[in-house]
Design a protein around this motif. Structure first.
Motif, short mmCIF file in Angstrom:
data_model
loop_
_atom_site.label_atom_id
_atom_site.label_comp_id
_atom_site.label_asym_id
_atom_site.label_seq_id
_atom_site.Cartn_x
_atom_site.Cartn_y
_atom_site.Cartn_z
N SER A 216 4.02 38.86 -28.07
CA SER A 216 2.72 39.30 -28.59
C SER A 216 2.73 40.75 -29.00
O SER A 216 1.89 41.19 -29.79
N SER B 256 -3.59 32.59 -29.57
CA SER B 256 -2.47 33.04 -30.41
C SER B 256 -2.51 32.55 -31.85
O SER B 256 -1.64 32.92 -32.64
N GLY C 258 -2.16 39.79 -31.58
CA GLY C 258 -1.58 38.58 -31.04
C GLY C 258 -2.52 37.58 -30.41
O GLY C 258 -2.14 36.43 -30.18
N SER D 43 3.34 41.05 -32.71
CA SER D 43 2.12 40.75 -33.47
C SER D 43 1.17 41.95 -33.46
O SER D 43 0.51 42.23 -34.46
N LYS E 37 -2.27 35.33 -34.15
CA LYS E 37 -0.99 35.79 -34.67
C LYS E 37 -0.77 35.31 -36.11
O LYS E 37 -0.31 36.07 -36.97
N SER E 38 -1.06 34.04 -36.35
CA SER E 38 -0.84 33.47 -37.68
C SER E 38 -1.74 34.12 -38.72
O SER E 38 -1.34 34.31 -39.88
N HIS F 40 5.28 33.71 -37.85
CA HIS F 40 4.13 33.50 -36.96
C HIS F 40 3.46 32.13 -37.14
O HIS F 40 2.30 31.94 -36.80
N THR G 231 -2.91 37.27 -38.45
CA THR G 231 -2.38 38.63 -38.63
C THR G 231 -1.20 38.62 -39.60
O THR G 231 -1.10 39.48 -40.48
N ALA G 232 -0.32 37.64 -39.46
CA ALA G 232 0.83 37.55 -40.36
C ALA G 232 0.39 37.27 -41.80
O ALA G 232 0.99 37.79 -42.74
#
Length: 302
Positions: free
Chosen positions: A141, A45, A189, A144, A48-49, A243, A51-52
């Motif tokens: 998720s 995950s 995610g 995300s 996720k960070s 995120h 992607t953000a």
């Protein structure tokens, strides 16, 4: 910070790599095995960070107006009862949808219901609402993944291509793996693999307020918004930003403020601004993934 004590405890755990940079210099580089230095580790995950962060770059580049942009701007088929949802709700995981993934904070449940669906994006868009958006953070998720899907919709390139062009290439990240959903959308995610030293670069970029070797990769305002506590979440982990998880000494029993990206099984990018320090951790601890973080925090000195 008692780095040697952290390493001593990590050697007794299934921590594969632990890297620390302070004041721009590597002060610790620990690998359980030599090959862990070049291994592509599952970051889960932490994806996720990343992607953000790409959303922040897309806003900087003008692909997205702002975080208050309604989701139906990106997804015209969004159900009528979800038309109040915005990009902000995805970033903070406050969509109010029915989604059981974190077990009320007591344990992680892989979202197999989502992964087994034929169309991941449509599955998320059609999830029913249980409560009003913007009230409560619920780990999701699916949110995300929608961030990745909308990036591909608005940029005219895959999320991987956008990441390579706008983030990875400037940081010198050349080797990584990233899986796609059945429609070819890169999974927002989870599912990414990366070297621990490249995870560290992501943390350093955030510590440096989005600047890398004199080039502004992400706006400093986005870094600030991403790493402040927007919602109090799970008591045993921290608050939530965009995120990124946030621990501050006013709300949690920690010696100093910090924020971190976290992946299942003990994967971390940790930033401690007060110490001008960034750390990256790759582990294989599926049932005790919080232990590396706890050891790290317990050995921080005021």
């Amino acid at each position: 910070m008692n780095v040697e004590e952290i390493v001593k405890q990590y050697t007794k755990k299934k921590v594969n790599a632990f890297l620390v940079v302070q004041d721009g210099k590597i002060i610790k580089e620990y690998y359980k095995k030599a090959e862990d230095a070049i291994q592509l580790h599952k970051i889960n995950s932490i994806t996720k960070s990343i992607t953000a962060a790409l959303i922040g770059i897309a806003i900087d580049k003008g692909y997205i107006l702002n975080i208050e942009t309604p989701l139906n701007h990106f997804f015209p088929t969004l159900p009528e009862n979800k038309r109040s949802l915005t990009l902000y709700h995805l970033l903070t995981m406050t969509t109010g949808e029915k989604w059981e993934e974190f077990g009320n904070g007591s344990g992680v449940r892989f979202p197999s219901f989502f992964v087994k669906s034929k169309n991941w994006t449509q599955y998320v868009l059609k999830r029913p609402l249980l409560e009003c958006p913007g009230i409560k953070m619920n780990y999701n998720s699916g949110s995300s993944h929608l961030l990745s899907a909308l990036l591909q919709n608005i940029t005219g390139m895959s999320t991987r291509q956008f990441a390579q062009q706008s983030l990875f290439a400037p940081l010198g990240i050349t080797q990584y793996e990233w899986e796609q959903d059945p429609q070819g959308v890169y999974i927002g995610g989870f599912s990414m693999k990366m070297k621990t030293k490249d995870m560290l670069k992501i943390g350093r970029l955030f510590l440096q307020n989005g600047n890398w070797e004199g080039r502004q990769i992400i706006s400093s305002d986005w870094i600030r918004q991403s790493t402040i506590p927007h919602f109090k979440t799970y008591e045993h982990i921290g608050s939530y930003g965009f995120h990124w998880w946030v621990l501050d000494r006013k709300k949690f029993d920690v010696p100093m403020d910090m924020y971190f990206a976290m992946g299942y099984g003990g994967q971390y990018i940790i930033v401690v601004p007060e110490l001008n320090l960034t750390a990256a951790i790759s582990s294989c601890m599926p049932r005790s993934g919080l232990i590396p973080l706890r050891i790290f925090i317990d050995n921080l000195k005021q």
